[in-house]
Design a protein around this motif. Sequence first.
Motif, PDB file in Angstrom:
ATOM      1  N   ARG A  75      36.524  38.280  31.812  1.00 37.95           N
ATOM      2  CA  ARG A  75      37.509  38.243  32.905  1.00 37.95           C
ATOM      3  C   ARG A  75      37.045  39.086  34.098  1.00 37.95           C
ATOM      4  NH1 ARG A  75      40.242  37.875  28.165  1.00 37.95           N
ATOM      5  NH2 ARG A  75      40.419  40.124  27.862  1.00 37.95           N
TER       6      ARG A  75
ATOM      7  N   ILE B 290      42.877  39.557  43.651  1.00 39.87           N
ATOM      8  CA  ILE B 290      43.860  38.998  42.713  1.00 39.87           C
ATOM      9  C   ILE B 290      45.153  38.650  43.434  1.00 39.87           C
ATOM     10  CG2 ILE B 290      45.267  39.464  40.671  1.00 39.87           C
ATOM     11  CD1 ILE B 290      42.309  38.866  40.113  1.00 39.87           C
TER      12      ILE B 290
ATOM     13  N   LEU C 286      42.988  28.514  36.634  1.00 38.19           N
ATOM     14  CA  LEU C 286      42.279  29.670  37.180  1.00 38.19           C
ATOM     15  C   LEU C 286      41.027  29.232  37.929  1.00 38.19           C
ATOM     16  CD1 LEU C 286      42.533  32.237  34.246  1.00 38.19           C
ATOM     17  CD2 LEU C 286      43.480  32.540  36.538  1.00 38.19           C
TER      18      LEU C 286
ATOM     19  N   LEU D 122      49.720  36.871  36.437  1.00 42.43           N
ATOM     20  CA  LEU D 122      48.448  37.584  36.490  1.00 42.43           C
ATOM     21  C   LEU D 122      48.706  39.044  36.810  1.00 42.43           C
ATOM     22  CD1 LEU D 122      46.161  35.163  38.578  1.00 42.43           C
ATOM     23  CD2 LEU D 122      46.505  35.233  36.104  1.00 42.43           C
ATOM     24  N   ARG D 123      48.123  39.926  36.012  1.00 42.87           N
ATOM     25  CA  ARG D 123      48.233  41.352  36.264  1.00 42.87           C
ATOM     26  C   ARG D 123      46.836  41.968  36.217  1.00 42.87           C
ATOM     27  NH1 ARG D 123      53.179  43.421  32.326  1.00 42.87           N
ATOM     28  NH2 ARG D 123      54.835  42.061  33.169  1.00 42.87           N
TER      29      ARG D 123
ATOM     30  N   LEU E  23      46.946  38.253  31.455  1.00 40.24           N
ATOM     31  CA  LEU E  23      47.742  37.052  31.671  1.00 40.24           C
ATOM     32  C   LEU E  23      48.914  37.082  30.704  1.00 40.24           C
ATOM     33  CD1 LEU E  23      44.504  36.145  32.118  1.00 40.24           C
ATOM     34  CD2 LEU E  23      45.665  34.047  32.793  1.00 40.24           C
TER      35      LEU E  23
ATOM     36  N   LYS F 145      46.747  34.768  43.413  1.00 42.69           N
ATOM     37  CA  LYS F 145      47.995  34.457  42.716  1.00 42.69           C
ATOM     38  C   LYS F 145      48.713  33.216  43.253  1.00 42.69           C
ATOM     39  CE  LYS F 145      49.217  39.020  40.885  1.00 42.69           C
ATOM     40  NZ  LYS F 145      50.171  40.163  40.983  1.00 42.69           N
TER      41      LYS F 145
ATOM     42  N   LEU G 181      41.803  41.517  33.499  1.00 42.94           N
ATOM     43  CA  LEU G 181      42.832  40.658  34.074  1.00 42.94           C
ATOM     44  C   LEU G 181      43.774  40.263  32.951  1.00 42.94           C
ATOM     45  CD1 LEU G 181      43.900  39.057  36.527  1.00 42.94           C
ATOM     46  CD2 LEU G 181      42.439  37.159  35.803  1.00 42.94           C
TER      47      LEU G 181
END
Length: 363
Positions: A133, A198, A283, A220-221, A260, A202, A258
């Motif tokens: 990731r 990111i 993605l 997404l974080r 999810l 998003k 990342l």
Amino acid sequence: MPIRKLHIQHIRNLADVHFDPSPRINILHGANGSGKTSLLEGIHFLGLTRSFRTSQLRHLVRSGDESCLVFAQVEALPGGALQPLGVERRLDGEVRMRHAGQSIELAQLAQLLPLQVIDSDTFLLLEGSPSIRRQFIDWGVFHSDRAFIQLWRGFRRVLKQRNSLLKCGKIDPRLRRIWDREFVAFAEQITQLREQYIELLKPDFEATLGRLLGGVAVELRFSPGWDRKTPLDQLLEDGLARDLKQGFTGVGPQRADLKLRADGHNAAERLSRGQKKLVVSALKLAQGALFYRLNNRPCIYLIDDLPSELDERHSRLLCQFLEETSNQCFITCVDPAALDGIWRPDTAVSRFRVEAGAISPAD
């Protein structure tokens, strides 16, 4: 920078292959083992000097040969003049990369050919290690901010030096503080670029996933690799004893990930196998769409055996996304009929038959 002419030598079962791909959609069909995936590897080699299937050059180079070569004519601007691009690697370690008559570095090569791969291993993006990731994030940051590559190289240099000192077991406090200051400076800049990317990604991801997998929300974080509530220099100080014992640095951008989440849970544990494939596809498509918006040019997608990875409906949806952003695509399949009737009449689609390491037009 679409590929208009392609010449591959000595990659797996491809002894000497020439073909003129479409700047839009290319369907490569043939039996298993015919060389379809090897053609995709050849294009990947042209853009990154390596395969997406193996890290060992000796497995990529055709048996009995000492080197492999991929040469192409690429379109500098839409409808513009063609420029030569070539990459050669020898088993003895020599690497040559040339564009428009000039030697270039790997970073320049990667900028020229922004490659996206979708194959069976791509679906490990959810279930695989954080390093997979991080690679996904850093591909996007690399192509969105020219400063990233130098920051990344600087950080890798500092991290390597700090880890070397840790493995020695003793560090002079003054020397450690010098390296820690550099470590923190690079870490903060890299993390800021990653976070910004990111946030940009998003909306594209959410819109794409909504079309591919309506009714399922995935969040997404970004996890930077340390607890931002505490200054990184303090964490390095507090974790010194642990780092000395382990022999490596335990916090920092090298630990970023990342995350999810689906319904508040880890998406890899919450979603079905089919849903995971669609999330990963979203993605990749979102990343390509964002690249197009930021750079005003499309990616090159290498998609291996699409019909076996997604059902007919979702294969069609994915292909529609690829059309909308004018990407150049190389898609392999066993049965070409599986991808018939998908493309708009005005889309330039070329079909090629691959058989025993040879390729020929199938139209």
